[in-house]
Write a protein that holds these residues in place. Structure first.
Motif, PDB file in Angstrom:
ATOM      1  N   VAL A 271       8.130  14.959 -15.805  1.00 22.07           N
ATOM      2  CA  VAL A 271       8.634  13.607 -15.532  1.00 22.07           C
ATOM      3  C   VAL A 271       7.711  12.894 -14.545  1.00 22.07           C
ATOM      4  N   LEU A 272       7.294  13.611 -13.508  1.00 18.06           N
ATOM      5  CA  LEU A 272       6.424  12.996 -12.497  1.00 18.06           C
ATOM      6  C   LEU A 272       5.051  12.670 -13.070  1.00 18.06           C
ATOM      7  N   ARG A 273       4.592  13.464 -13.996  1.00 17.14           N
ATOM      8  CA  ARG A 273       3.311  13.155 -14.652  1.00 17.14           C
ATOM      9  C   ARG A 273       3.391  11.791 -15.324  1.00 17.14           C
ATOM     10  N   GLN A 274       4.499  11.543 -16.044  1.00 12.59           N
ATOM     11  CA  GLN A 274       4.658  10.269 -16.731  1.00 12.59           C
ATOM     12  C   GLN A 274       4.735   9.117 -15.740  1.00 12.59           C
ATOM     13  N   ARG A 275       5.421   9.340 -14.623  1.00  8.97           N
ATOM     14  CA  ARG A 275       5.508   8.286 -13.601  1.00  8.97           C
ATOM     15  C   ARG A 275       4.130   7.979 -13.013  1.00  8.97           C
ATOM     16  N   CYS A 276       3.325   9.017 -12.830  1.00  8.72           N
ATOM     17  CA  CYS A 276       1.972   8.795 -12.328  1.00  8.72           C
ATOM     18  C   CYS A 276       1.148   7.963 -13.304  1.00  8.72           C
ATOM     19  N   VAL A 281      -2.321   6.214 -12.307  1.00 10.38           N
ATOM     20  CA  VAL A 281      -3.063   7.387 -11.836  1.00 10.38           C
ATOM     21  C   VAL A 281      -3.795   8.025 -13.015  1.00 10.38           C
ATOM     22  N   ASP A 282      -5.082   8.157 -12.901  1.00 17.49           N
ATOM     23  CA  ASP A 282      -5.850   8.789 -13.974  1.00 17.49           C
ATOM     24  C   ASP A 282      -6.600  10.028 -13.489  1.00 17.49           C
ATOM     25  N   ASP A 283      -6.523  10.309 -12.194  1.00 19.42           N
ATOM     26  CA  ASP A 283      -7.159  11.513 -11.644  1.00 19.42           C
ATOM     27  C   ASP A 283      -6.160  12.153 -10.682  1.00 19.42           C
ATOM     28  N   PHE A 284      -5.430  13.138 -11.170  1.00 17.11           N
ATOM     29  CA  PHE A 284      -4.384  13.763 -10.372  1.00 17.11           C
ATOM     30  C   PHE A 284      -4.962  14.470  -9.141  1.00 17.11           C
ATOM     31  N   TYR A 285      -6.157  14.994  -9.273  1.00 16.67           N
ATOM     32  CA  TYR A 285      -6.744  15.775  -8.179  1.00 16.67           C
ATOM     33  C   TYR A 285      -7.024  14.916  -6.951  1.00 16.67           C
ATOM     34  N   THR A 286      -7.431  13.678  -7.165  1.00 13.60           N
ATOM     35  CA  THR A 286      -7.715  12.808  -6.025  1.00 13.60           C
ATOM     36  C   THR A 286      -6.512  11.980  -5.600  1.00 13.60           C
ATOM     37  N   ALA A 287      -5.624  11.680  -6.559  1.00 15.72           N
ATOM     38  CA  ALA A 287      -4.486  10.810  -6.251  1.00 15.72           C
ATOM     39  C   ALA A 287      -3.372  11.540  -5.516  1.00 15.72           C
ATOM     40  N   ILE A 288      -3.253  12.866  -5.687  1.00 17.81           N
ATOM     41  CA  ILE A 288      -2.164  13.634  -5.086  1.00 17.81           C
ATOM     42  C   ILE A 288      -2.711  14.461  -3.933  1.00 17.81           C
ATOM     43  N   THR A 289      -2.255  14.157  -2.740  1.00 18.73           N
ATOM     44  CA  THR A 289      -2.759  14.877  -1.564  1.00 18.73           C
ATOM     45  C   THR A 289      -1.990  16.159  -1.291  1.00 18.73           C
ATOM     46  N   ARG A 290      -0.689  16.154  -1.559  1.00 17.40           N
ATOM     47  CA  ARG A 290       0.106  17.379  -1.426  1.00 17.40           C
ATOM     48  C   ARG A 290       1.367  17.263  -2.271  1.00 17.40           C
ATOM     49  N   ILE A 291       1.985  18.416  -2.478  1.00 18.38           N
ATOM     50  CA  ILE A 291       3.186  18.510  -3.318  1.00 18.38           C
ATOM     51  C   ILE A 291       4.183  19.410  -2.603  1.00 18.38           C
ATOM     52  N   VAL A 321       2.442  26.744 -12.029  1.00 14.41           N
ATOM     53  CA  VAL A 321       3.173  26.115 -13.133  1.00 14.41           C
ATOM     54  C   VAL A 321       3.330  24.612 -12.897  1.00 14.41           C
ATOM     55  N   ILE A 322       3.632  24.220 -11.669  1.00 13.79           N
ATOM     56  CA  ILE A 322       3.819  22.794 -11.360  1.00 13.79           C
ATOM     57  C   ILE A 322       2.533  22.012 -11.596  1.00 13.79           C
ATOM     58  N   VAL A 323       1.410  22.520 -11.104  1.00 12.79           N
ATOM     59  CA  VAL A 323       0.172  21.736 -11.267  1.00 12.79           C
ATOM     60  C   VAL A 323      -0.331  21.782 -12.708  1.00 12.79           C
ATOM     61  N   ASP A 324      -0.096  22.875 -13.419  1.00  8.01           N
ATOM     62  CA  ASP A 324      -0.468  22.927 -14.837  1.00  8.01           C
ATOM     63  C   ASP A 324       0.329  21.886 -15.624  1.00  8.01           C
ATOM     64  N   ALA A 325       1.629  21.791 -15.334  1.00  9.16           N
ATOM     65  CA  ALA A 325       2.468  20.800 -16.006  1.00  9.16           C
ATOM     66  C   ALA A 325       2.030  19.381 -15.664  1.00  9.16           C
ATOM     67  N   LEU A 326       1.686  19.153 -14.409  1.00  7.07           N
ATOM     68  CA  LEU A 326       1.242  17.827 -13.984  1.00  7.07           C
ATOM     69  C   LEU A 326      -0.061  17.417 -14.652  1.00  7.07           C
ATOM     70  N   VAL A 327      -1.015  18.295 -14.627  1.00  6.97           N
ATOM     71  CA  VAL A 327      -2.365  17.948 -15.099  1.00  6.97           C
ATOM     72  C   VAL A 327      -2.440  17.927 -16.625  1.00  6.97           C
ATOM     73  N   ASN A 328      -1.851  18.926 -17.267  1.00  6.79           N
ATOM     74  CA  ASN A 328      -2.035  19.084 -18.706  1.00  6.79           C
ATOM     75  C   ASN A 328      -0.868  18.573 -19.550  1.00  6.79           C
ATOM     76  N   GLY A 329       0.282  18.377 -18.939  1.00  2.00           N
ATOM     77  CA  GLY A 329       1.418  17.854 -19.678  1.00  2.00           C
ATOM     78  C   GLY A 329       2.099  18.858 -20.584  1.00  2.00           C
ATOM     79  N   HIS A 330       1.685  20.121 -20.506  1.00  3.85           N
ATOM     80  CA  HIS A 330       2.321  21.189 -21.270  1.00  3.85           C
ATOM     81  C   HIS A 330       1.920  22.513 -20.636  1.00  3.85           C
TER      82      HIS A 330
END
Length: 440
Positions: A271-276, A281-291, A321-330
């Motif tokens: 869900v958060l991936r879609q909101r980003c 947001v097109d670069d999760f690595y630079t846009a997200i500082t912490r989780i 698992v959280i970052v894999d879901a965020l970055v790859n969407g699956h």
């Protein structure tokens, strides 16, 4: 404690007959079993323990080794079903035992087979309730500790043992119970299922050979020793088949090849991936500082590996698992096998912090109330958060037929065609063919 509990329990295993509704649910469980087993069974996906199990344990062909082999292979991907009341994976142990005995003894009455499986699931769910809330939290793996008893009950029903033989078999299974959660993240975790299936087969064989054992008091002792003063023995007997446990709460079929304790966190991350994306947001690595990920105290007991080195460990890592879901969407099945994890994702996962929510009741008191709240802290100062409960995750439908179809695409076409001809299990001939494919 009622000293007649074991005898009452042995009697009740034979007093209820499932209907077509439960048998259809059982067929779906067998399809999921196959979907989880076949990619490793035929070497389509890498697995660190497969070769040892295939080459060493079955060196002497036996029904016990067949059960161990199937138990390991069906749980190797950690993609197999889960039962909430059991707090473990029932089908891997129950079906591995039943298929091994069916093939060895040449017994293929399909309705009897399905009924035995349904009884096994019933017993698994009841054992989970009867053992109480502390068993899992003390470090024991329910699939390994409760699984042998559930599978033995199924096999006793399948083979129509006498009540006395059934009591002895259940006691033999209980006395072999063992399995530590400390092995999670290694190939020994699925081997627990193999050990459990082998124990069930051994217990039934010994009872059929009239090996002497205590006919009463063993299940009572098991619950007393492993319940840690939270046991509820009468849960084994009350309100059988009202409804059947394969119907309510039912088997939960995994959509993702990771520990069930990560799935709500993954759903929140999707869900958060879609909101980003909606925020540009097109670069999760630079846009997200912490989780941050919050959950009830103890809800990360199973997914407790913070820095996984391979896909097997990553199954038990909330962070990965959280970052894999965020970055790859699956969550791709191939990412959670015996291969090194993605180094970039692993570095990103280091930004995830676990924050137990101590205002929530402890997870062991009611795992059904578990939730995961994932919060992203963006480089522009924004925070976005989403919470998903375990109940919401469990309510999402899993298409088992599609899951099996995808697994079959990983097999050689000729092998896939043979399995495809058996998966409806509408006849004893189909059961015989399926058992032969799995056990010969």
């Amino acid at each position: 404690m009622d000293i007649s509990l074991t005898a009452e329990f042995a009697e009740i295993l034979f007093t209820h007959t499932p209907t077509d509704k439960e048998r259809d649910a059982a067929r779906r469980g067998i399809q999921d079993f196959l979907a989880s087993t076949l990619p490793v069974f035929y070497g389509s996906l890498p697995d660190e323990g497969k070769q040892a199990v295939l080459d060493s344990f079955p060196a002497v062909k036996s029904v016990e080794n067949t059960a161990l082999r199937l138990g390991y292979l069906s749980h190797a991907l950690d993609y197999d079903d889960y039962h909430a009341a059991f707090r473990g994976h029932p089908s891997t142990v129950i079906l591995s035992s039943l298929f091994a005995l069916s093939f060895a003894l040449g017994r293929y009455r399909v309705d009897d087979f399905l009924d035995a499986y349904i009884i096994g699931v019933e017993v698994a769910g009841r054992l989970g309730r009867a053992i109480g809330t502390r068993h899992y939290g003390m470090g024991l793996h329910s699939t390994a500790t409760l699984g042998p008893i559930a599978a033995t009950a199924a096999c006793c029903r399948w083979l129509k043992l006498s009540r006395e033989q059934t009591q002895i078999a259940l006691g033999l299974a209980a006395t072999q119970s063992s399995g530590l959660r400390a092995q999670f993240g290694s190939a020994t975790k699925p081997l627990h299922s193999g050990f459990a299936a082998r124990s069930a087969v051994n217990s039934v064989q010994l009872a059929m050979a009239n090996f002497p054992g205590q006919e009463s008091g063993v299940l009572e002792s098991f619950l007393n020793v492993f319940g840690y003063h939270a046991e509820q023995p009468r849960q084994l007997l009350a309100d059988w088949a009202m409804p059947w446990r394969i119907i309510e709460p039912g088997l939960e079929f995994k959509r993702y090849p990771t520990c069930g304790g990560t799935h709500s966190a993954a759903e929140a991350a999707f869900v958060l991936r879609q909101r980003c994306v909606e925020l540009g947001v097109d670069d999760f690595y630079t846009a997200i500082t912490r989780i941050e990920v919050s959950f009830p105290p103890g809800a990360d007991t199973a997914p407790n590996i913070c820095c996984p080195v391979d896909g097997v460990q990553a199954r038990f890592s909330l962070e990965y698992v959280i970052v894999d879901a965020l970055v790859n969407g699956h969550l791709a099945l191939k990412h959670y096998t015996a291969i090194p994890v993605d180094s970039t994702l692993r570095s990103f996962a280091a930004r995830v912090k676990r924050c137990p929510d101590f205002s929530a009741p402890a997870d062991e008191l009611d795992p059904d109330r578990r939730f995961h709240r994932v919060t992203l802290f963006l480089s522009d100062g924004q925070q976005i958060s989403h919470c998903v409960t375990r109940q919401e995750t469990a309510a999402i439908y899993t298409d088992v037929e599609e899951k099996l179809a995808l697994s079959l695409t990983l097999l050689p076409p000729s092998i896939a065609e043979q399995f495809s001809a058996t998966i409806t299990l509408d006849s004893s001939e189909e059961l015989e063919q399926l058992a032969s494919l799995l056990c010969s």
